[in-house]
Scaffold this motif. Structure first.
Motif, PDB file in Angstrom:
ATOM      1  N   GLU A 263       0.860  -1.182   0.000  1.00 39.84           N
ATOM      2  CA  GLU A 263       0.000   0.000   0.000  1.00 39.84           C
ATOM      3  C   GLU A 263       0.896   1.231   0.000  1.00 39.84           C
ATOM      4  O   GLU A 263       1.345   1.690   1.063  1.00 39.84           O
ATOM      5  N   PRO A 264       1.220   1.772  -1.170  1.00 39.37           N
ATOM      6  CA  PRO A 264       2.116   2.930  -1.232  1.00 39.37           C
ATOM      7  C   PRO A 264       1.608   4.085  -0.373  1.00 39.37           C
ATOM      8  O   PRO A 264       0.423   4.413  -0.388  1.00 39.37           O
ATOM      9  N   GLY A 265       2.525   4.662   0.407  1.00 37.63           N
ATOM     10  CA  GLY A 265       2.180   5.756   1.294  1.00 37.63           C
ATOM     11  C   GLY A 265       1.787   5.315   2.684  1.00 37.63           C
ATOM     12  O   GLY A 265       1.845   6.103   3.635  1.00 37.63           O
ATOM     13  N   GLU A 266       1.404   4.050   2.853  1.00 38.52           N
ATOM     14  CA  GLU A 266       1.009   3.542   4.170  1.00 38.52           C
ATOM     15  C   GLU A 266       1.804   2.315   4.582  1.00 38.52           C
ATOM     16  O   GLU A 266       2.248   2.191   5.725  1.00 38.52           O
ATOM     17  N   LEU A 267       2.006   1.379   3.663  1.00 36.37           N
ATOM     18  CA  LEU A 267       2.797   0.174   3.934  1.00 36.37           C
ATOM     19  C   LEU A 267       3.626  -0.137   2.696  1.00 36.37           C
ATOM     20  O   LEU A 267       3.095  -0.570   1.670  1.00 36.37           O
ATOM     21  N   ASP A 268       4.929   0.115   2.808  1.00 32.51           N
ATOM     22  CA  ASP A 268       5.841  -0.139   1.692  1.00 32.51           C
ATOM     23  C   ASP A 268       6.352  -1.579   1.794  1.00 32.51           C
ATOM     24  O   ASP A 268       7.212  -1.889   2.617  1.00 32.51           O
ATOM     25  N   ALA A 269       5.809  -2.463   0.977  1.00 35.45           N
ATOM     26  CA  ALA A 269       6.188  -3.873   1.036  1.00 35.45           C
ATOM     27  C   ALA A 269       7.639  -4.083   0.609  1.00 35.45           C
ATOM     28  O   ALA A 269       8.327  -4.950   1.153  1.00 35.45           O
ATOM     29  N   LEU A 270       8.102  -3.286  -0.353  1.00 36.66           N
ATOM     30  CA  LEU A 270       9.478  -3.455  -0.817  1.00 36.66           C
ATOM     31  C   LEU A 270      10.468  -3.142   0.292  1.00 36.66           C
ATOM     32  O   LEU A 270      11.454  -3.870   0.482  1.00 36.66           O
ATOM     33  N   GLU A 271      10.226  -2.082   1.024  1.00 34.82           N
ATOM     34  CA  GLU A 271      11.126  -1.725   2.130  1.00 34.82           C
ATOM     35  C   GLU A 271      11.075  -2.772   3.234  1.00 34.82           C
ATOM     36  O   GLU A 271      12.101  -3.141   3.813  1.00 34.82           O
ATOM     37  N   LEU A 272       9.879  -3.294   3.518  1.00 33.93           N
ATOM     38  CA  LEU A 272       9.751  -4.322   4.554  1.00 33.93           C
ATOM     39  C   LEU A 272      10.486  -5.590   4.163  1.00 33.93           C
ATOM     40  O   LEU A 272      11.214  -6.174   4.976  1.00 33.93           O
ATOM     41  N   VAL A 273      10.320  -6.018   2.909  1.00 33.20           N
ATOM     42  CA  VAL A 273      10.973  -7.250   2.466  1.00 33.20           C
ATOM     43  C   VAL A 273      12.485  -7.093   2.471  1.00 33.20           C
ATOM     44  O   VAL A 273      13.222  -7.987   2.914  1.00 33.20           O
ATOM     45  N   ALA A 274      12.981  -5.961   1.977  1.00 40.12           N
ATOM     46  CA  ALA A 274      14.428  -5.744   1.940  1.00 40.12           C
ATOM     47  C   ALA A 274      15.025  -5.747   3.343  1.00 40.12           C
ATOM     48  O   ALA A 274      16.080  -6.351   3.587  1.00 40.12           O
ATOM     49  N   GLY A 275      14.365  -5.080   4.282  1.00 40.17           N
ATOM     50  CA  GLY A 275      14.869  -5.078   5.651  1.00 40.17           C
ATOM     51  C   GLY A 275      14.799  -6.447   6.303  1.00 40.17           C
ATOM     52  O   GLY A 275      15.706  -6.834   7.053  1.00 40.17           O
TER      53      GLY A 275
END
Length: 329
Positions: free
Chosen positions: A79-91
């Motif tokens: 959900e761009p702007g609320e939950l960035d899945a790409l950033e979560l997965v990378a971290g």
């Protein structure tokens, strides 16, 4: 999300559906704008697999659940702007996690598949174009891939440990054999000298050559090195003549079995250290067979020389030239 075409057929998958686990426990990381109730209903309507969907609101809650619990797969809502899945997965991948992660969003797969793969996700699924059955298969394939990677990692580590144990065992055997040679050398020095062997014609000029092993010429070390390498590859089938000639050369040079063993260990140690990450068990086994054959041939050579010394050959007269027994000079 559209359900499977045969939603009414609520039955377990047949044997033809190879790869679908009967039960999967999935963590759905989402935001308050898009809860997982609709997704749970879709999994319930499609009875191909029993999916236990558990929901976590936000990145912090999702990471806390993943830290404390074990899930078969992780579904992250993008959900761009609320939950960035790409950033979560990378971290999450940077922390060393290896659970299968699937990203679910509304953007097209052509737009989001590559960024998700680059971040470390196993797949990207568009909620507007996929079906429940397709999402289940994506889960199953991601779980299988994760299991294969984990098993391959374990096998690689086990193979590395096995090779390390083989090298350690080879080093231990070399140390024990060198200790044995050292004991024989001390025993020889404690006895009075009975004479030194006469060098052979084949080793003439060895005094001016390099002698790295117990006064042996470098040429002899090179010959034995090539013989050992060939023996490791071919075995004893075609090298009987070469082994016999080498043993005769060693016996003619007057080398004691202890010195022959010292030559063998010197060359074998070089070969073992040059193996790197390859197995040392085959080399050690073949090397033991080679030195055994050489010792047998060497013992036979010394036995033949002893018989010649005890019973020297004598020149006999040709028939008709024998001297009368009563003739005296």
């Amino acid at each position: 999300m559209r359900t499977a075409t045969q939603r009414s057929a609520k039955k377990r998958p047949s044997a033809a559906w190879h790869g679908l686990p009967p039960v999967m426990r999935v963590l759905y990381i989402t935001c308050r704008r898009r809860t997982g109730r609709w997704l749970a209903e879709a999994f319930t309507n499609d009875a191909a697999v029993e999916v236990h969907l558990e929901e976590a609101m936000g990145t912090a809650a999702g990471l806390a659940r993943l830290r404390d619990e074990v899930f078969d797969a992780v579904l992250v809502s993008h959900e761009p702007g609320e939950l960035d899945a790409l950033e979560l997965v990378a971290g999450y991948r940077a922390g060393g996690a290896d659970e299968p992660i699937i990203v679910l969003g509304v953007e097209s797969e052509q737009e989001m598949a590559s960024p998700c793969f680059e971040a470390g996700a196993d797949a990207y699924v568009c909620a507007n174009t996929t079906t429940t059955r397709t999402l289940i298969w994506v889960f199953a394939r991601a779980v299988q891939r994760s299991q294969l990677i984990r098993e391959n990692r374990l096998m690689t580590e086990a193979d590395r440990q096995r090779l390390q144990r083989e090298h350690d065992e080879a080093e231990r055997l070399l140390v024990e054999q060198r200790t044995l040679i050292g004991g024989l050398e001390a025993l020889r020095r404690s006895k009075p000298a009975t004479g030194s062997p006469v060098p052979s014609r084949e080793l003439a000029g060895a005094s001016s050559a390099t002698r790295p092993v117990s006064g042996m010429p470098e040429e002899l070390v090179c010959v034995y090195r090539e013989l050992l390498r060939t023996y490791v590859i071919m075995g004893s089938g075609n090298l009987g003549c070469e082994i016999a000639r080498l043993a005769d050369l060693l016996a003619t040079a007057g080398l004691a079995p202890r010195e022959a063993m010292q030559l063998h260990l010197h060359v074998l140690e070089e070969l073992i250290h040059g193996l790197g990450t390859r197995s040392a068990r085959h080399v050690m086994t073949r090397a033991d067979l080679l030195i055994m054959e050489i010792m047998i041939h060497l013992a036979e050579c010394y036995r033949a020389r002893y018989r010649e010394r005890v019973n020297p050959s004598s020149q006999t007269m040709l028939p008709g030239f024998e001297l009368p027994r009563n003739v005296a000079f």
